[in-house]
Design a protein around this motif. Structure first.
Motif, PDB file in Angstrom:
ATOM      1  N   TYR A 195       0.849  -1.234   0.052  1.00  0.00           N
ATOM      2  CA  TYR A 195       0.063   0.013   0.166  1.00  0.00           C
ATOM      3  C   TYR A 195       0.818   1.505  -0.028  1.00  0.00           C
ATOM      4  O   TYR A 195       0.672   2.086  -0.624  1.00  0.00           O
TER       5      TYR A 195
ATOM      6  N   TYR B 252       0.591   4.171  -2.944  1.00  0.00           N
ATOM      7  CA  TYR B 252       0.304   5.464  -2.430  1.00  0.00           C
ATOM      8  C   TYR B 252       1.420   6.298  -3.067  1.00  0.00           C
ATOM      9  O   TYR B 252       1.115   7.509  -3.542  1.00  0.00           O
TER      10      TYR B 252
ATOM     11  N   TYR C 263      -1.890   6.217  -5.971  1.00  0.00           N
ATOM     12  CA  TYR C 263      -3.235   5.845  -5.340  1.00  0.00           C
ATOM     13  C   TYR C 263      -3.475   6.527  -4.069  1.00  0.00           C
ATOM     14  O   TYR C 263      -2.291   6.954  -3.504  1.00  0.00           O
ATOM     15  N   THR C 264      -4.654   6.619  -3.416  1.00  0.00           N
ATOM     16  CA  THR C 264      -5.102   7.185  -2.248  1.00  0.00           C
ATOM     17  C   THR C 264      -6.152   6.101  -1.612  1.00  0.00           C
ATOM     18  O   THR C 264      -6.568   5.241  -2.097  1.00  0.00           O
TER      19      THR C 264
ATOM     20  N   GLU D 168      -9.057   6.703  -0.816  1.00  0.00           N
ATOM     21  CA  GLU D 168     -10.248   6.613  -1.383  1.00  0.00           C
ATOM     22  C   GLU D 168     -10.389   5.826  -2.736  1.00  0.00           C
ATOM     23  O   GLU D 168     -11.471   5.625  -3.443  1.00  0.00           O
ATOM     24  N   SER D 169      -9.177   5.514  -3.248  1.00  0.00           N
ATOM     25  CA  SER D 169      -9.234   4.805  -4.794  1.00  0.00           C
ATOM     26  C   SER D 169      -9.939   3.442  -4.447  1.00  0.00           C
ATOM     27  O   SER D 169      -9.861   2.739  -3.564  1.00  0.00           O
ATOM     28  N   VAL D 170     -10.731   3.135  -5.322  1.00  0.00           N
ATOM     29  CA  VAL D 170     -11.651   2.022  -5.567  1.00  0.00           C
ATOM     30  C   VAL D 170     -11.151   0.851  -6.316  1.00  0.00           C
ATOM     31  O   VAL D 170     -10.818   0.971  -7.629  1.00  0.00           O
ATOM     32  N   LEU D 171     -11.069  -0.520  -6.149  1.00  0.00           N
ATOM     33  CA  LEU D 171     -10.705  -1.772  -6.798  1.00  0.00           C
ATOM     34  C   LEU D 171     -11.809  -2.569  -6.089  1.00  0.00           C
ATOM     35  O   LEU D 171     -12.555  -2.562  -5.158  1.00  0.00           O
TER      36      LEU D 171
ATOM     37  N   PRO E 148     -13.152   0.736  -1.380  1.00  0.00           N
ATOM     38  CA  PRO E 148     -11.897   1.976  -1.274  1.00  0.00           C
ATOM     39  C   PRO E 148     -10.790   0.991  -0.729  1.00  0.00           C
ATOM     40  O   PRO E 148     -11.002   0.076   0.190  1.00  0.00           O
ATOM     41  N   LEU E 149      -9.661   1.650  -1.031  1.00  0.00           N
ATOM     42  CA  LEU E 149      -8.487   1.053  -0.451  1.00  0.00           C
ATOM     43  C   LEU E 149      -8.146   0.940   0.929  1.00  0.00           C
ATOM     44  O   LEU E 149      -7.763   0.220   1.799  1.00  0.00           O
TER      45      LEU E 149
ATOM     46  N   GLU F 209      -0.283  -3.997 -10.082  1.00  0.00           N
ATOM     47  CA  GLU F 209      -0.168  -2.844 -10.694  1.00  0.00           C
ATOM     48  C   GLU F 209       1.077  -2.026 -10.774  1.00  0.00           C
ATOM     49  O   GLU F 209       1.348  -1.448 -11.626  1.00  0.00           O
TER      50      GLU F 209
END
Length: 818
Positions: free
Chosen positions: A455, A459, A463-464, A466-469, A493-494, A512
């Motif tokens: 993570y 970041y 990515y944050t 709030e990023s969604v996967l 969200p992450l 990723e």
């Protein structure tokens, strides 16, 4: 001023013991030569008789038979011969008398072999005498005196040598004490004291065992410097010969100084100066009379009576030495009574707490690497003794309460400050059972604990939280990661994915950003273990140590990459200038501010509503991450507070599965137990821990007792938690009493000593339990710190701390329990 010589006559000149010793040594050499000549002659005679017997035995026996068959003439018929001469009967010599007495023959047959054997032993011992001072003293490991972060000495390792004592530095009472207890006739005998030998033999025979030794100080000195320690008759004979020689070449004072500089006094101290510094923190010339008496009493059984291990036994032996000094006239009875009343304070604790040995093993290696020099050194460490005792206590309590049911046999804990100082380290359940350090040596799969690097890398790459996967089935090559509950949540969200430790999200993130980038992040935070470049690394398939993972999380808190975890503040030798001082941290790489803030928020979400909810501590912001490996073989939790970073691992040494123990279970609970009390201890400062041997109490609330409610007197001991004052029974607040041997030990400790009891400030109005004090110290704290009882349910925090100290040090009743 020469030492006191109680046995030297007061009127007339002193006996010339050196001249007597020289004459005795010369006589011993003549005796050896004569014994050698006699032994050689006896051997030649025996050989001649053997050859004669082998060659002519038959005719001789036949001649004797014929003589015996001849008729013996009567005494009257032999009065005159035909020539008128009287016949004279020849007299038999001593050989004939022996041959004619079967009893004497049998007696000689019994006595001759041992006499010849003893003669041969004496001759052989004399001919094979080693040179004086020829025994090589093993220097052993250099001595380490180990201090905590506040300067308290809590452990020593290696062999202490100290300074060689000279005549001006020898206190008279030390010489008097040694002579009184070891060799009263030291100034009158000539190396071997025959009177002392016979006295010791008689007392040992009457006592049914070895109760007293007959060796003089001179004999002990030559044994230490010239002979081995084997217990054989040959060594004793050589010891006597060398003692005669030493007395002919050295003065009595020189022999005494040599003995004091060489003797072993226990706890790794060789020589009286090393012992004085080891036990009392002062040179030998500064010893008081009671301290000198205690050291003199150690030489007979140093390992058993070392005051760091057996303070009570050492004190009793010191009293015996003082009484012996009175009997020899070295001191008066009043001086002995005054010495007994004085308090003896040790500079070191009673014994190195076993749990701290994991930390000591690590520090000893660091000290050698940082200051590889000869001579004794003192190491100031980062260890906080209060937090260490607390850590050992909470780990032991949790394993005792849940370990068997959940099939968890081991645990480890590391607590770091924000700058990386190791404040507490628990390497396993019991150092005495296993010295393997599971905090620094064991490499285990980290599980989801490794997601910190995944993570953090994400970041840094945009990515944050709030990023969604999407949580869904994933296949990366041949690998298909699964979630622990085998379910999928869809789009998340992450921040939620990290808090709930969703495996498929972490696998997708690593794929990723790239596994090599994740490895680079881990390396930058101080992970040195091998990290394979495989997709499963995202879920912690690599094997790492607890210390390096805790260090990595501390790097995020301190915003330092990498953060050094260290256990040594400074190292000092004999010179005033330190050999080593831990340098100030150099400016290095740091995380971007927004990246670090997002990571800290994610860690806090784990504890607030994720897998680490069991680690929440009221009033303290806490973040952290759980980790659990396949089949529950390893369970991890690393938590951060504003002041501490604490890592915990739970598992089994044989890598067997536990009973569904995850990182949010026992590890998170251990973290909570530790942090909620560690915060209080750090807030009130580093209070000095109690020590049973030094009679130091745990920090206790003042006894608020009114004069009317106060009890004062010499109590009787019912058990270690219950006393009786003139018929009134008093229960000690916070103590569950023990009977048997522990109660008898407490009774001996309280014998003829006044105790004051009253209600404690924390006691309930209806409570019958009281706080009691002895010489200003809290009695309950002393009992619990010595392992004399268990803390009861109503025990205040200071008494719980005292019990945790005893549990961690495995003293008293905790020595028998695991």
């Amino acid at each position: 001023m020469p030492p006191h010589e109680p046995d030297r006559p007061q009127d007339g000149p002193a006996p010339d013991t050196r001249a007597a010793a020289r004459e005795a040594a010369a006589a011993a050499r003549v005796l050896g030569r004569q014994l050698g000549i006699l032994a050689a002659g006896a051997a030649r005679g025996a050989g001649a008789r053997t050859r004669a017997a082998a060659s002519g035995t038959g005719p001789l026996l036949r001649g004797l038979s014929e003589r015996l068959r001849r008729p013996r003439p009567s005494r009257l018929a032999t009065g005159a011969s035909e020539a008128g001469e009287a016949t004279r009967v020849p007299r038999r010599g001593w050989r004939g008398r022996i041959a004619g007495s079967p009893l004497l023959v049998a007696l000689l047959a019994l006595v001759a072999p041992p006499v010849l054997a003893l003669t041969g032993l004496v001759v052989t011992s004399f001919l094979t005498l080693p040179p004086l001072g020829g025994a090589a003293l093993d220097p052993g490991q250099r001595a380490l005196t180990v201090e905590a972060d506040d300067g308290r000495v809590f452990a020593t390792r290696g062999a202490f040598r100290g300074q060689l004592l000279t005549a001006p530095d020898l206190p008279p009472h030390l010489a008097q004490a040694i002579i009184a207890i070891e060799d009263r006739r030291f100034y009158s005998h000539w190396g071997v004291d025959l009177r002392g030998l016979f006295r010791a033999a008689w007392r040992n025979a009457v006592g049914g065992g070895v109760r007293e030794g007959g060796s003089t100080i001179t004999q002990q000195y030559v044994r230490l410097t010239s002979l081995t320690q084997e217990k054989t008759l040959r060594r004793k004979v050589q010891e006597a010969f060398l003692a005669l020689r030493v007395e002919s070449e050295m003065s009595k004072d020189q022999i005494l100084l040599g003995y004091l500089n060489t003797a072993y006094f226990g706890a790794g101290a060789y020589g009286v100066d090393a012992a004085a510094r080891r036990y009392f923190g002062k040179p030998a010339k500064a010893l008081t009379l009671p301290e000198a008496a205690m050291l003199a009493g150690l030489v007979r059984a140093p390992s058993q009576l070392a005051p760091t291990r057996n303070f009570g036994g050492a004190k009793e032996r010191a009293d015996v030495v003082l009484q012996t000094m009175v009997e020899t006239g070295a001191i008066t009875a009043e001086a002995a009574d005054k010495a007994r009343a004085q308090t003896i304070t040790l500079r070191t604790p009673p014994e190195t707490p076993p749990g701290t040995n994991y930390f000591l093993d690590m520090v000893a290696g660091d000290a050698k690497r940082l200051a590889d020099t000869q001579g004794d050194v003192t190491v100031r460490t980062t260890l906080n003794l209060d937090l260490q005792s607390l850590a050992e206590g909470v780990v032991a309590r949790r394993l005792d309460a849940e370990g068997t049911k959940k099939k968890a046999g081991q645990a480890a804990l590391v607590a770091l400050s924000k700058d990386g100082a190791i404040l507490a380290l628990v390497g396993g359940r019991d150092y005495e059972d296993s010295q393997f350090n599971r905090a620094t040596q064991a490499k285990r799969q980290a599980g989801s604990l490794f997601k910190l690097f995944v993570y953090l890398t994400a970041y840094q790459k945009g990515y944050t939280p709030e990023s969604v996967l999407v949580d869904r089935p994933v296949q990366i090559g041949d690998w298909e990661p699964q979630n622990s509950n085998n379910r999928f949540r869809g789009a998340v969200p992450l921040s939620t994915a990290f808090a709930l430790s969703i495996n498929t999200i972490a696998a997708q993130l690593a794929d990723e950003v790239g596994v090599p980038a994740v490895i680079e992040t881990a390396r930058s935070l101080g992970v040195t273990s091998e990290l394979p470049n495989v997709p499963s690394l995202a879920l912690g398939s690599a094997e790492v140590t607890l210390l390096e993972m805790t260090r990595a999380y501390a790097g995020v808190l301190a915003n330092r990459m990498p953060l050094e975890a260290y256990g040594v503040h400074a190292i000092r030798g004999g010179a005033p200038q330190p050999l080593y001082v831990h340098p100030d941290p150099k400016a290095g790489a740091a995380l971007p501010g927004d990246t670090r803030a997002m990571m800290l928020d994610s860690l806090q979400a784990v504890v607030d509503g994720g897998t680490g909810k069991a680690a929440r501590v009221s009033g303290i912001p806490v973040g952290g991450k759980t980790g659990t490996t396949q089949e529950y073989r390893d369970a991890w939790f690393v938590g951060v507070t504003p002041d501490l970073v604490v890592g915990i691992w739970v598992g089994n040494d044989d890598n067997s599965a536990m009973n569904r123990v995850s990182g949010g279970d026992m590890p998170a609970a251990i973290f909570r137990d530790f942090v909620q009390r560690a915060a209080a201890q750090m807030a009130k400062g580093r209070a000095k821990r109690p020590s049973a041997a030094r009679a130091e109490p745990a920090p206790a609330a003042p006894v608020a007792a009114s004069p009317a409610a106060e009890l004062r007197g010499v109590p009787e001991v019912i058990d270690t938690g219950t006393l009786a004052f003139r018929g009134r029974v008093v229960r000690l607040l916070g103590v569950e009493g023990e009977g048997g041997a522990l109660a008898r030990q407490l009774a001996r400790y309280l014998r003829r000593r006044e105790v004051t009891c009253g209600p404690g400030a924390e006691a309930q109005p209806s409570s019958a339990a009281l706080r009691c004090r002895i010489d200003g110290d809290d009695l309950a704290a002393l009992i619990l710190a010595a392992g004399g009882a268990r803390a009861s349910d109503d025990a205040p925090s200071d008494l719980l701390s005292a019990e945790e100290q005893a549990r961690s040090e495995r003293v008293g009743l905790w020595r028998r329990e695991r």
